[in-house]
Design an enzyme around this catalytic site. Structure first.
Site, PDB file in Angstrom:
ATOM      1  N   CYS A 257       0.128   3.752   2.736  1.00 21.50           N
ATOM      2  CA  CYS A 257       0.591   3.209   4.022  1.00 21.50           C
ATOM      3  C   CYS A 257       2.082   3.507   4.211  1.00 21.50           C
ATOM      4  CB  CYS A 257       0.371   1.697   4.089  1.00 21.50           C
ATOM      5  SG  CYS A 257      -1.354   1.191   4.001  1.00 21.50           S
TER       6      CYS A 257
ATOM      7  N   CYS B 267       0.835  -1.209   0.000  1.00 19.79           N
ATOM      8  CA  CYS B 267       0.000   0.000   0.000  1.00 19.79           C
ATOM      9  C   CYS B 267       0.867   1.256   0.000  1.00 19.79           C
ATOM     10  CB  CYS B 267      -0.912  -0.059   1.227  1.00 19.79           C
ATOM     11  SG  CYS B 267      -1.750   1.477   1.636  1.00 19.79           S
TER      12      CYS B 267
END
Length: 106
Positions: A34, A31
């Site tokens: 993230c 991600c």
């Protein structure tokens, strides 16, 4: 400061035993947002250590926890008090916004 990880074996015991609020960063290695948020979470963990504990939880490795806490999008920051989730932030955001939101519920 590296943020300690939570998984199915230590999640409940860590959250329930905490003497102060706990911020959990639900994330995944693939991600992009993230990865952008990760250093911010580390900074917040260092700077706000007297106010709360900070942990990371990989949704790849802990799908049951992601389902249990209804993590539908990542990154998700979830604040726990007394073992219960009390505030959730979804998506990457600037550090100032995250800190402001956290302070409003601490």
């Amino acid at each position: 400061m590296a943020v300690p990880a939570l998984d199915a074996t230590n999640f409940d015991s860590t959250i329930n035993a905490a003497s102060k609020p706990v911020l959990v960063d639900f994330w995944a290695s693939w991600c992009g947002p993230c990865r952008l948020l990760s250093p911010i979470v580390e900074e917040i963990g260092s700077e706000m250590a007297s106010e709360m504990d900070v942990y990371k939880c990989s949704v790849e490795e802990n799908q049951d926890l992601a389902v249990r806490f209804q993590v539908m999008s990542i990154p998700t920051l979830m604040l726990f008090k007394d073992g219960k989730p009390v505030h959730t932030m979804v998506g990457a955001a600037p550090k100032a916004k995250i800190v402001q939101e956290l302070k409003s519920v601490l």
